[in-house]
Write an enzyme that holds these catalytic residues in place. Sequence first.
Site, PDB file in Angstrom:
ATOM      1  N   ARG A   1       0.849  -1.178   0.000  1.00  0.00           N
ATOM      2  CA  ARG A   1       0.000   0.000   0.000  1.00  0.00           C
ATOM      3  C   ARG A   1       0.889   1.234   0.000  1.00  0.00           C
ATOM      4  O   ARG A   1       1.975   1.238   0.587  1.00  0.00           O
ATOM      5  CB  ARG A   1      -0.924   0.027   1.213  1.00  0.00           C
ATOM      6  N   GLU A   5      -3.819   7.553  -3.802  1.00  0.00           N
ATOM      7  CA  GLU A   5      -4.446   7.052  -5.036  1.00  0.00           C
ATOM      8  C   GLU A   5      -5.844   7.652  -5.222  1.00  0.00           C
ATOM      9  O   GLU A   5      -6.572   7.827  -4.251  1.00  0.00           O
ATOM     10  CB  GLU A   5      -4.535   5.525  -4.975  1.00  0.00           C
ATOM     11  N   HIS A  65      -1.668   0.248  -9.723  1.00  0.00           N
ATOM     12  CA  HIS A  65      -2.264  -0.668  -8.733  1.00  0.00           C
ATOM     13  C   HIS A  65      -2.929  -1.865  -9.418  1.00  0.00           C
ATOM     14  O   HIS A  65      -4.129  -2.112  -9.268  1.00  0.00           O
ATOM     15  CB  HIS A  65      -3.283   0.070  -7.856  1.00  0.00           C
TER      16      HIS A  65
END
Length: 320
Positions: free
Chosen positions: A237, A266, A284
């Site tokens: 992450r 994000e 991602h």
Amino acid sequence: MKPLFLLAAPMGAPLMERLAERVELIGPFDATLHAALADLPAATRARVSAALSIGTVAFTADAMDQLPALRLIACLGSGFEGVDLEAAGARGIAVTHSPAVNAPSVADLAIGLMIESVRQMPAARRRLSSGTWKGNTGERSMPVRGLTGRRLGIYGLGAIGTRIAARASAMEMEIAYHNRQRRWSAPYPYFDSLLALAQWSDVLMVAVRAGPANRHAVNAEVLAALGTDGHVVNIARGSVIDESALIVALERGVIAGAGLDVFEHEPNVPAALLALPIVALSPHIGGNTFEAHAAMEACVLANVDAFLAGRTLPTPISGG
């Protein structure tokens, strides 16, 4: 009347179709979950017995309070960092996820990003695009160190980290790791601090589960310890790396490069990262394969079916 389930995030069409056979669905929403719930009629909110979400969606105590009949939050994927687990437990809400099923796909991408970074693929592609490459008979770029014999430090030797280690071992890399606790069954050296692991590593692989305890764990000090020949790869992450410190480290040559599939805010990616020729980037997509999606969706459905039938949930995180 079918039970009403809330979609807190977009889900794939195959999963939506199979869910629609079992329950009534509402969502997903264009607004944030908190704002979307505020716009729903109270009578609708009162009917929601379960929600499907993903780890990055903020499922707060306030959101749970707006759904008085909520008894299940099923997360698609292994992550659940957005869910307030303490609040869920206090309200008798079970939380499930899809552990390990996307690990092979994420590990594959991790290796790809590592190769891109270490072999300076972004800069090589720019040479092609600019037309400066004149073939191998012309001026060549400077050679770089390969991966054989390099030291790979894995931060988080879980389902994904273990698979990354197996793949990297086949590439004849040295492996070591740092976890909250040592895994005695693992055949790799253990470092009791992330800083010590970074000092040992040529490549620091971030594969740890995200949470408040490891926010910005990879900070300026850790990056400096990695050194001027070091590379950092993150498929966990974005919050685990201090993104501002990373940009400074890359721009000033504190480290040699990076491979990133995740970002701190994000879907916003800093322009500085996009501009750097020593950074390999992807949006991602670690778990974005047919195999991973099928496995994650099957896990969600197994939890949904167990919930509807009153059976024990297959992959709970916490429960009330």
